[in-house]
Design a protein around this motif. Structure first.
Motif, PDB file in Angstrom:
ATOM      1  N   ASN A 246      -7.263-122.511  70.341  1.00 23.50           N
ATOM      2  CA  ASN A 246      -7.132-123.492  69.259  1.00 23.50           C
ATOM      3  C   ASN A 246      -8.363-123.505  68.365  1.00 23.50           C
ATOM      4  O   ASN A 246      -9.487-123.291  68.836  1.00 23.50           O
ATOM      5  CB  ASN A 246      -6.963-124.909  69.837  1.00 23.50           C
ATOM      6  N   TYR A 247      -8.122-123.801  67.088  1.00 27.80           N
ATOM      7  CA  TYR A 247      -9.232-124.023  66.162  1.00 27.80           C
ATOM      8  C   TYR A 247      -9.636-125.481  66.265  1.00 27.80           C
ATOM      9  O   TYR A 247      -8.778-126.374  66.367  1.00 27.80           O
ATOM     10  CB  TYR A 247      -8.832-123.692  64.723  1.00 27.80           C
ATOM     11  N   ARG A 248     -10.940-125.734  66.230  1.00 24.55           N
ATOM     12  CA  ARG A 248     -11.464-127.094  66.297  1.00 24.55           C
ATOM     13  C   ARG A 248     -12.579-127.231  65.267  1.00 24.55           C
ATOM     14  O   ARG A 248     -13.095-126.240  64.768  1.00 24.55           O
ATOM     15  CB  ARG A 248     -12.032-127.383  67.683  1.00 24.55           C
ATOM     16  N   GLU A 249     -12.966-128.459  64.992  1.00 24.44           N
ATOM     17  CA  GLU A 249     -14.080-128.716  64.078  1.00 24.44           C
ATOM     18  C   GLU A 249     -15.016-129.739  64.698  1.00 24.44           C
ATOM     19  O   GLU A 249     -14.585-130.590  65.478  1.00 24.44           O
ATOM     20  CB  GLU A 249     -13.577-129.220  62.726  1.00 24.44           C
ATOM     21  N   THR A 250     -16.269-129.642  64.318  1.00 24.64           N
ATOM     22  CA  THR A 250     -17.271-130.611  64.731  1.00 24.64           C
ATOM     23  C   THR A 250     -18.348-130.674  63.658  1.00 24.64           C
ATOM     24  O   THR A 250     -18.413-129.796  62.796  1.00 24.64           O
ATOM     25  CB  THR A 250     -17.885-130.248  66.103  1.00 24.64           C
ATOM     26  N   GLU A 251     -19.150-131.712  63.720  1.00 24.93           N
ATOM     27  CA  GLU A 251     -20.295-131.818  62.821  1.00 24.93           C
ATOM     28  C   GLU A 251     -21.563-131.588  63.623  1.00 24.93           C
ATOM     29  O   GLU A 251     -21.677-132.044  64.758  1.00 24.93           O
ATOM     30  CB  GLU A 251     -20.342-133.195  62.151  1.00 24.93           C
ATOM     31  N   VAL A 252     -22.492-130.870  63.003  1.00 29.31           N
ATOM     32  CA  VAL A 252     -23.767-130.553  63.638  1.00 29.31           C
ATOM     33  C   VAL A 252     -24.878-130.967  62.681  1.00 29.31           C
ATOM     34  O   VAL A 252     -24.801-130.709  61.487  1.00 29.31           O
ATOM     35  CB  VAL A 252     -23.883-129.035  63.932  1.00 29.31           C
ATOM     36  N   ILE A 253     -25.896-131.601  63.211  1.00 30.78           N
ATOM     37  CA  ILE A 253     -27.084-131.890  62.421  1.00 30.78           C
ATOM     38  C   ILE A 253     -28.056-130.748  62.683  1.00 30.78           C
ATOM     39  O   ILE A 253     -28.512-130.550  63.814  1.00 30.78           O
ATOM     40  CB  ILE A 253     -27.705-133.250  62.784  1.00 30.78           C
ATOM     41  N   VAL A 254     -28.329-129.971  61.646  1.00 33.81           N
ATOM     42  CA  VAL A 254     -29.167-128.779  61.785  1.00 33.81           C
ATOM     43  C   VAL A 254     -30.569-129.199  62.205  1.00 33.81           C
ATOM     44  O   VAL A 254     -31.152-130.126  61.650  1.00 33.81           O
ATOM     45  CB  VAL A 254     -29.201-127.972  60.464  1.00 33.81           C
ATOM     46  N   GLY A 255     -31.078-128.508  63.204  1.00 32.75           N
ATOM     47  CA  GLY A 255     -32.426-128.780  63.701  1.00 32.75           C
ATOM     48  C   GLY A 255     -33.390-127.703  63.258  1.00 32.75           C
ATOM     49  O   GLY A 255     -33.022-126.745  62.586  1.00 32.75           O
ATOM     50  N   GLU A 256     -34.630-127.873  63.662  1.00 29.85           N
ATOM     51  CA  GLU A 256     -35.656-126.874  63.365  1.00 29.85           C
ATOM     52  C   GLU A 256     -35.884-126.080  64.631  1.00 29.85           C
ATOM     53  O   GLU A 256     -36.071-126.648  65.707  1.00 29.85           O
ATOM     54  CB  GLU A 256     -36.944-127.557  62.922  1.00 29.85           C
ATOM     55  N   GLN A 257     -35.848-124.756  64.518  1.00 33.35           N
ATOM     56  CA  GLN A 257     -36.016-123.921  65.689  1.00 33.35           C
ATOM     57  C   GLN A 257     -37.427-124.050  66.227  1.00 33.35           C
ATOM     58  O   GLN A 257     -38.407-123.948  65.500  1.00 33.35           O
ATOM     59  CB  GLN A 257     -35.731-122.453  65.362  1.00 33.35           C
ATOM     60  N   GLU A 258     -37.490-124.297  67.515  1.00 36.47           N
ATOM     61  CA  GLU A 258     -38.792-124.447  68.149  1.00 36.47           C
ATOM     62  C   GLU A 258     -39.254-123.077  68.639  1.00 36.47           C
ATOM     63  O   GLU A 258     -38.529-122.363  69.319  1.00 36.47           O
ATOM     64  CB  GLU A 258     -38.675-125.397  69.341  1.00 36.47           C
ATOM     65  N   ILE A 259     -40.447-122.720  68.274  1.00 38.55           N
ATOM     66  CA  ILE A 259     -41.023-121.456  68.726  1.00 38.55           C
ATOM     67  C   ILE A 259     -41.873-121.785  69.932  1.00 38.55           C
ATOM     68  O   ILE A 259     -42.834-122.544  69.844  1.00 38.55           O
ATOM     69  CB  ILE A 259     -41.842-120.794  67.604  1.00 38.55           C
ATOM     70  N   THR A 260     -41.508-121.233  71.097  1.00 42.16           N
ATOM     71  CA  THR A 260     -42.124-121.678  72.338  1.00 42.16           C
ATOM     72  C   THR A 260     -43.378-120.919  72.737  1.00 42.16           C
ATOM     73  O   THR A 260     -44.153-121.413  73.529  1.00 42.16           O
ATOM     74  CB  THR A 260     -41.108-121.577  73.491  1.00 42.16           C
ATOM     75  N   ALA A 261     -43.567-119.729  72.225  1.00 42.25           N
ATOM     76  CA  ALA A 261     -44.753-118.960  72.611  1.00 42.25           C
ATOM     77  C   ALA A 261     -45.517-118.568  71.362  1.00 42.25           C
ATOM     78  O   ALA A 261     -44.939-118.130  70.393  1.00 42.25           O
ATOM     79  CB  ALA A 261     -44.336-117.707  73.379  1.00 42.25           C
ATOM     80  N   GLN A 262     -46.817-118.728  71.404  1.00 43.23           N
ATOM     81  CA  GLN A 262     -47.622-118.393  70.241  1.00 43.23           C
ATOM     82  C   GLN A 262     -48.852-117.605  70.670  1.00 43.23           C
ATOM     83  O   GLN A 262     -49.945-118.148  70.791  1.00 43.23           O
ATOM     84  CB  GLN A 262     -48.032-119.645  69.480  1.00 43.23           C
ATOM     85  N   PRO A 263     -48.709-116.306  70.917  1.00 45.94           N
ATOM     86  CA  PRO A 263     -49.854-115.519  71.340  1.00 45.94           C
ATOM     87  C   PRO A 263     -50.783-115.212  70.174  1.00 45.94           C
ATOM     88  O   PRO A 263     -50.357-115.151  69.027  1.00 45.94           O
ATOM     89  CB  PRO A 263     -49.211-114.231  71.860  1.00 45.94           C
TER      90      PRO A 263
END
Length: 173
Positions: A55-72
């Motif tokens: 089935n096709y479905r719909e939802t709403e998403v609030i776009v977030g900011e991608q978290e960068i977990t490693a910073q060498p």
């Protein structure tokens, strides 16, 4: 997959869902989907149409900011005030490349922080953008970044940016 606590999980999406539309636009492949998400400001509510269990479905998403977990090996912007000041970067690793949705062979430095009002901020650069070239010189490492910016004499600086697979030029003034 769905990252725990992500906007996708909060909206009820599950592993295996096939996203067919993002905010009214057809999704034809993973790259176009990533680009659509990357070009949407964090906090914006978007409509997602997806296929699950026949089935096709719909939802709403609030776009977030991608978290960068490693910073060498992080580099805090140049001391002198110029077009590249107000920006911190770190070297792109394979792990971070994957987090950003890029291929494993991508090279460059990732923007970790942009000072509000800085040239990078005024040019629309974002945290997570990858600088692949400065003044048409390839940047494959943090060392090449430092070496290249030390040699720049002009006030305007041309950068080649990779934002989630979408590549473009930007001039910092």
């Amino acid at each position: 997959g769905i990252i725990k606590g992500s906007p996708a999980e909060k909206a009820g999406l599950k592993r295996g869902d096939i996203i067919t539309e993002f905010n009214g636009r057809e999704v034809s492949d993973v790259g176009s989907f990533r680009n659509s998400v990357a070009n949407t400001y964090p906090g914006k509510k978007v409509r997602i149409r997806f296929f699950r269990g026949g089935n096709y479905r719909e939802t709403e998403v609030i776009v977030g900011e991608q978290e960068i977990t490693a910073q060498p090996r992080r580099f805090i912007g140049p001391a002198k005030r110029d077009a590249l000041s107000g920006m911190d970067v770190f070297e792109l690793s394979k792990e971070i490349s994957k987090q950003l949705g890029l291929g494993p062979d991508e090279r460059g430095v990732v923007i970790a922080r942009i000072e509000p009002g800085s040239p990078a901020d005024r040019a629309g650069l974002r945290r997570g953008d990858v600088i692949e070239e400065i003044e048409q010189r390839p940047i494959k490492s943090l060392a090449e970044f430092k070496e290249t910016i030390a040699k720049i004499a002009s006030q305007d600086v041309l950068l080649y940016i990779n934002r989630g697979g979408r590549k473009f030029y930007v001039v910092l003034k």
